[in-house]
Design a protein around this motif. Sequence first.
Motif, PDB file in Angstrom:
ATOM      1  N   ASN A 190      -8.061 -18.600 -21.340  1.00  0.00           N
ATOM      2  CA  ASN A 190      -9.494 -18.443 -21.691  1.00  0.00           C
ATOM      3  C   ASN A 190     -10.003 -16.833 -21.888  1.00  0.00           C
ATOM      4  OD1 ASN A 190      -9.984 -21.184 -21.934  1.00  0.00           O
ATOM      5  ND2 ASN A 190     -10.255 -21.309 -19.758  1.00  0.00           N
ATOM      6  N   ASP A 191      -9.004 -16.112 -21.676  1.00  0.00           N
ATOM      7  CA  ASP A 191      -9.359 -14.649 -22.009  1.00  0.00           C
ATOM      8  C   ASP A 191      -8.130 -13.605 -21.986  1.00  0.00           C
ATOM      9  OD1 ASP A 191     -11.027 -12.374 -22.364  1.00  0.00           O
ATOM     10  OD2 ASP A 191     -11.895 -12.397 -20.421  1.00  0.00           O
ATOM     11  N   LEU A 192      -8.385 -12.474 -22.421  1.00  0.00           N
ATOM     12  CA  LEU A 192      -7.194 -11.400 -22.351  1.00  0.00           C
ATOM     13  C   LEU A 192      -7.835 -10.362 -21.538  1.00  0.00           C
ATOM     14  CD1 LEU A 192      -4.495 -10.301 -23.177  1.00  0.00           C
ATOM     15  CD2 LEU A 192      -5.482  -9.648 -25.375  1.00  0.00           C
ATOM     16  N   VAL A 193      -7.704 -10.234 -20.307  1.00  0.00           N
ATOM     17  CA  VAL A 193      -8.155  -9.017 -19.435  1.00  0.00           C
ATOM     18  C   VAL A 193      -7.234  -7.848 -19.203  1.00  0.00           C
ATOM     19  CG1 VAL A 193     -10.010 -10.260 -18.554  1.00  0.00           C
ATOM     20  CG2 VAL A 193      -7.886  -9.749 -17.224  1.00  0.00           C
ATOM     21  N   GLY A 194      -6.091  -8.267 -19.658  1.00  0.00           N
ATOM     22  CA  GLY A 194      -4.807  -7.465 -19.618  1.00  0.00           C
ATOM     23  C   GLY A 194      -4.123  -7.555 -18.157  1.00  0.00           C
ATOM     24  N   TYR A 195      -3.612  -6.391 -17.578  1.00  0.00           N
ATOM     25  CA  TYR A 195      -2.896  -6.562 -16.274  1.00  0.00           C
ATOM     26  C   TYR A 195      -4.001  -6.694 -15.140  1.00  0.00           C
ATOM     27  CZ  TYR A 195       1.414  -5.627 -18.748  1.00  0.00           C
ATOM     28  OH  TYR A 195       2.415  -5.729 -19.570  1.00  0.00           O
ATOM     29  N   ILE A 196      -3.644  -7.595 -14.214  1.00  0.00           N
ATOM     30  CA  ILE A 196      -4.543  -7.588 -12.954  1.00  0.00           C
ATOM     31  C   ILE A 196      -3.712  -7.023 -11.833  1.00  0.00           C
ATOM     32  CG2 ILE A 196      -5.738  -9.444 -11.568  1.00  0.00           C
ATOM     33  CD1 ILE A 196      -5.704 -11.180 -13.875  1.00  0.00           C
ATOM     34  N   ILE A 197      -3.728  -5.783 -11.584  1.00  0.00           N
ATOM     35  CA  ILE A 197      -2.904  -4.878 -10.688  1.00  0.00           C
ATOM     36  C   ILE A 197      -3.661  -4.855  -9.196  1.00  0.00           C
ATOM     37  CG2 ILE A 197      -2.063  -2.603 -10.342  1.00  0.00           C
ATOM     38  CD1 ILE A 197      -2.393  -2.276 -13.484  1.00  0.00           C
ATOM     39  N   PRO A 198      -2.859  -5.057  -8.347  1.00  0.00           N
ATOM     40  CA  PRO A 198      -3.607  -4.969  -6.888  1.00  0.00           C
ATOM     41  C   PRO A 198      -4.221  -3.675  -6.705  1.00  0.00           C
ATOM     42  CG  PRO A 198      -1.487  -5.887  -6.655  1.00  0.00           C
ATOM     43  CD  PRO A 198      -1.754  -5.395  -7.988  1.00  0.00           C
ATOM     44  N   LYS A 199      -5.378  -3.345  -6.110  1.00  0.00           N
ATOM     45  CA  LYS A 199      -5.915  -2.165  -6.092  1.00  0.00           C
ATOM     46  C   LYS A 199      -5.035  -1.173  -5.218  1.00  0.00           C
ATOM     47  CE  LYS A 199     -10.413  -0.140  -5.548  1.00  0.00           C
ATOM     48  NZ  LYS A 199     -12.014  -0.038  -4.944  1.00  0.00           N
ATOM     49  N   SER A 200      -4.729  -1.614  -4.265  1.00  0.00           N
ATOM     50  CA  SER A 200      -3.765  -0.569  -3.437  1.00  0.00           C
ATOM     51  C   SER A 200      -2.482  -0.269  -4.144  1.00  0.00           C
ATOM     52  CB  SER A 200      -3.493  -1.470  -2.223  1.00  0.00           C
ATOM     53  OG  SER A 200      -2.667  -2.595  -2.242  1.00  0.00           O
ATOM     54  N   GLU A 201      -2.314  -0.617  -5.178  1.00  0.00           N
ATOM     55  CA  GLU A 201      -1.195  -0.343  -6.078  1.00  0.00           C
ATOM     56  C   GLU A 201      -1.397   0.295  -7.397  1.00  0.00           C
ATOM     57  OE1 GLU A 201       1.737  -3.589  -6.575  1.00  0.00           O
ATOM     58  OE2 GLU A 201       1.590  -4.205  -4.486  1.00  0.00           O
ATOM     59  N   TRP A 202      -2.805   0.597  -7.502  1.00  0.00           N
ATOM     60  CA  TRP A 202      -3.293   1.229  -8.724  1.00  0.00           C
ATOM     61  C   TRP A 202      -2.980   2.690  -8.682  1.00  0.00           C
ATOM     62  CZ3 TRP A 202      -5.827  -0.876 -12.831  1.00  0.00           C
ATOM     63  CH2 TRP A 202      -6.483   0.025 -13.910  1.00  0.00           C
ATOM     64  N   ASP A 214      -6.738   5.047  -1.048  1.00  0.00           N
ATOM     65  CA  ASP A 214      -6.110   5.085   0.361  1.00  0.00           C
ATOM     66  C   ASP A 214      -6.711   3.891   1.129  1.00  0.00           C
ATOM     67  OD1 ASP A 214      -4.680   5.755   2.417  1.00  0.00           O
ATOM     68  OD2 ASP A 214      -5.919   7.479   3.008  1.00  0.00           O
ATOM     69  N   ILE A 215      -6.139   2.690   0.497  1.00  0.00           N
ATOM     70  CA  ILE A 215      -6.530   1.402   1.067  1.00  0.00           C
ATOM     71  C   ILE A 215      -5.509   0.701   1.364  1.00  0.00           C
ATOM     72  CG2 ILE A 215      -8.901   1.373   0.125  1.00  0.00           C
ATOM     73  CD1 ILE A 215      -7.692  -0.404  -2.109  1.00  0.00           C
ATOM     74  N   GLU A 216      -5.658  -0.335   2.270  1.00  0.00           N
ATOM     75  CA  GLU A 216      -4.772  -1.251   2.697  1.00  0.00           C
ATOM     76  C   GLU A 216      -4.673  -2.486   1.601  1.00  0.00           C
ATOM     77  OE1 GLU A 216      -2.364  -1.395   4.863  1.00  0.00           O
ATOM     78  OE2 GLU A 216      -2.852   0.721   4.849  1.00  0.00           O
ATOM     79  N   SER A 253       0.652  -1.391   0.045  1.00  0.00           N
ATOM     80  CA  SER A 253       0.010   0.000   0.073  1.00  0.00           C
ATOM     81  C   SER A 253       0.977   1.192  -0.064  1.00  0.00           C
ATOM     82  CB  SER A 253      -0.921  -0.127   1.267  1.00  0.00           C
ATOM     83  OG  SER A 253      -1.786   0.928   1.367  1.00  0.00           O
ATOM     84  N   PRO A 254       1.717   1.501  -1.086  1.00  0.00           N
ATOM     85  CA  PRO A 254       2.396   2.494  -1.224  1.00  0.00           C
ATOM     86  C   PRO A 254       2.083   3.892  -1.262  1.00  0.00           C
ATOM     87  CG  PRO A 254       2.265   1.451  -3.501  1.00  0.00           C
ATOM     88  CD  PRO A 254       1.301   0.849  -2.504  1.00  0.00           C
ATOM     89  N   PRO A 255       3.003   4.896  -0.922  1.00  0.00           N
ATOM     90  CA  PRO A 255       2.512   6.405  -1.058  1.00  0.00           C
ATOM     91  C   PRO A 255       2.454   6.624  -2.394  1.00  0.00           C
ATOM     92  CG  PRO A 255       4.847   6.022  -0.521  1.00  0.00           C
ATOM     93  CD  PRO A 255       4.342   4.644  -0.260  1.00  0.00           C
ATOM     94  N   GLY A 256       1.102   7.558  -2.892  1.00  0.00           N
ATOM     95  CA  GLY A 256       1.295   7.715  -3.967  1.00  0.00           C
ATOM     96  C   GLY A 256      -0.043   7.136  -4.841  1.00  0.00           C
TER      97      GLY A 256
END
Length: 517
Positions: free
Chosen positions: A464-476, A439-441, A432-435
Amino acid sequence: MKKLLQWALIVAALLIIIILIFVVYNNRDRHPGYKVDLSINHSVDQVNYKVGFAKKPVTPTIADTWNDTNGNARFDEGETYNDLNNNGKFDAVWIAGFHNNRPANGVHDDVWARTVVVDDGTTRIALVSLDAIGFMHSDVIDIRKAIPADLNIDYTLISSTHTHESNDLVGIWGPSMFKSGVDSEHMKWLKEQVVNSIEEACTRLRPAKLVLGQDLSGQDSILIKDTRKPIVKATGIQIMEVLDAEQDTTLGSIVNWSNHPEALWSKNLLISSDYPHYIRDALEQGISIQGDTLVKGLGGTSVFFSGVIGGLMAPHSSLSIYDSLRNEEYTEPSFEKARAIGEQVAIWSLKALENADTLTRFDPLRLQAKTVFVPVKNTIFRIASSIGLLHRGMTGWFKATSEVAGLRIGPSTWLSIPGELYPEIVFGGVESPPGQDFDIEPIETPPLQDFMTGDYHYYIGLSNDLVGYIIPKSEWDEKEPWLYHDNNSPYGEENSLGPETAPILYKELKEVLLKLN
């Protein structure tokens, strides 16, 4: 004047209606009513497996070539093409990956649909690896519906290796960002080839023994660069050799490794499967230099599955790769660099088989698979779908249909992931980095590996699909300040469906693993 205004309003209203119809049509559900909700878990004694392998080329035909006079791998205005079929137009094959407007100038190595079918006497599954940057869920369903019923396939998984050097099967790598790069005739033939590979693998089913090995030492880290914080590399190689139980000959092999197939980088103009070509070739044929066999191959048909490659796991152009067989170091993107990567992974895979377990009787095949829905928040993807570039198919208002699955094949657990999952979601280390934009854990915890049973774990990315990158929400991170207070924005968000993708898919993947167990 009043009548003119009325007519103008009518015309404007008609245009709006036409545009809305156009948008709704392009975003339509390609397979209305189709839904996967499978649970196969037979409680019987140990069984014998039959396994069959097959491979079919899906290489596009390069009808015309062109002259890249400025060397930027883009067909720019003023550059010429060579009308080799004399039909008066440029019949381009558009390479998917890196950027638009990159026509192929030839074929370095074939791209394939490689299939393994596993049958335990009650359940039969088909696992297909396709040399492509990705394959949409609606296209997967097309293939499933085309599989003859008398093959008795209970479940078909179609994964992409994610090579950045094959033709566009998605639509967003054409001559411009507003024109698809998909050739509909080639796509039709490719789907037929996938079905043919499944049919052929079924005809080749043989009583099988499984030899399971793995390299979890982390030595493959030298071939991977993690290009985004936090630094969590998806190291580890899984290798399965399948033997004919009666003749003790090799039917084929399956390798699972996590690294972007992009050693050739963005200037290459030849169709190729990149380093997976060299992994498979080395495992099948061995490695020879100037007539001397340095590494003996296994024979059979080798199948490669890409793993957890988000983050970004890549043999980045800045990464030097050492070829231990030729005592050469490659710094620039090249086929030699791709060869060095592929052969090294093959060597480690073969080494892992030396201390492997050989099994002849197994628990029955287990399977959990379900349809999932993910909101499409990405504006570019929304536009691409609305104008017909992406044949994504929506359920409701910009809600994409996708799929997750978990498999148990002998002592191995397979997780089917419909995109490029960030390694920290699997192995731990979500931060859960700054920036951060939210603002979540961390949400995607504990790591998915904690729910994997058995001694061997296969993570099948772009499955079975191509949804692209699956990025942790706290790192979005789409807006300043940038993550970790870096000076530049991170890469990934522009090729993701949106910030809810990871939380939703983490929950669904965790659920199928819990049910599988």
